[in-house]
Motif scaffolding. Sequence first.
Motif, short mmCIF file in Angstrom:
data_model
loop_
_atom_site.label_atom_id
_atom_site.label_comp_id
_atom_site.label_asym_id
_atom_site.label_seq_id
_atom_site.Cartn_x
_atom_site.Cartn_y
_atom_site.Cartn_z
N PRO A 94 0.76 -1.17 0.03
CA PRO A 94 0.08 0.24 0.11
C PRO A 94 0.67 1.37 0.00
N GLN A 95 2.03 1.16 0.55
CA GLN A 95 2.90 2.11 0.49
C GLN A 95 3.44 2.76 -0.90
N ILE A 96 3.38 1.69 -1.76
CA ILE A 96 3.83 2.12 -3.05
C ILE A 96 2.83 2.45 -3.80
N LEU A 97 1.61 1.73 -3.70
CA LEU A 97 0.43 2.22 -4.29
C LEU A 97 -0.09 3.67 -4.16
N THR A 98 0.18 4.02 -2.90
CA THR A 98 0.02 5.29 -2.50
C THR A 98 0.83 6.51 -3.06
N ALA A 99 2.29 6.04 -2.82
CA ALA A 99 3.37 6.82 -3.40
C ALA A 99 3.24 7.19 -4.87
#
Length: 401
Positions: free
Chosen positions: A69-74
Amino acid sequence: MAAFFSRIEMLHMLIVFSVFLSGSGFLRGIESFGINYGQVGNNLQPPEKVLDLLQSLKVSKARIYDTNPQILTAFANSSIQLIVTVENGMLGVLMDPQAALQWVSTRIRPYFPATRITGIAVGNEVFTGDDTTLMTYLVPAMVSIHGALVQVGLDQHIQVSTPNSLAVLSESYPPSAGSFRSELAGIMPQFLQFLSSTKAPFWINAYPYFAYKDDPTRISLDYVLFNPNSGMIDPYTKLHYDNMLYAQVDAVIFAVARMGFGGLEVRVSETGWPSKGDPDEVGATLENAAIYNRNLLRRQLGNQGTPLRPNMRLEVYLFALFNEDLKPGPTSERNYGLYQPDGTMAYNVGLSALSSTSSTSSTSVSLTSSATQVAKMGYQNLVYWMFVYLLAVQTLMGRPF
């Protein structure tokens, strides 16, 4: 007479549009190139920094091995098209349509369309693993995930497939002999039928490095590195191959066609070369890694296709963006990256220079063969359509109105 000129104008517009389409490859840059962004390291940059790196390199496609989720958000509101992955251990759960809908509703839907998710890789190299039960889970899980995408209205935007090891083939040489292993005869048609019905690609992880490492005395290093070489001619198709990667891809295309699905597109989900290896890992050097990846990028800049499908650009994802220092296995496994985990360069393949090359740059000179090929194709298309145009005009002028 007015009707005549109306037809001429319509025909003219059609021909101009066709010529534009045939020449549009000049504008695509390296859209056929992506990179694998693995995260098995203890010193990785945060996703925001990785996004900055990808954008500075002008890379527009990436693949991750989960749904972090950190990558998808970033990556939201960026230009990066992203393929996410369902881990192998989740396949048994996601065979259930309700579980798949829950997964899509929590892992995909909240991030789309701000994050440009274009594909879901369901598992990785499942058909060549030791878990035969996992193989039986794969297609049902893909069907359930696709069904969930249909329910939330994302099936037209996100493709569902799975990356396969080249070991799915029992024969790969010459390319025209390409065929799947006999033990996959039951499940492979189901998988290919799913890809065909959903218009998804067949993904293959293809590493000429492994073939060279296993038989360096008989396989030409120049052939596997895309360097100038005499290549090989398929004795049945008479097609000439000047590199092993294209031969491997065409072998897969032949294998797929033998199963009755010749229209499927084959794409390369992983390819690369290690910059370091153990003493028995012949060819795993920084120099060879730089040469392989640099030559591959030049081919991608030219939007090349394989000898079997010369007019269909081959989509390729390079492995990998980073060296992943926590990966198990031989030394080579931790040394496929263009960059170290902290973001420092492992070696320079000139990616940013290749993606921004101009007609006057030194890089463009080294790309002459690819650029010339593309230009020649464009010129041939133009001549062809001019001929069709003139022939059509002549026909129309000879007809009563």
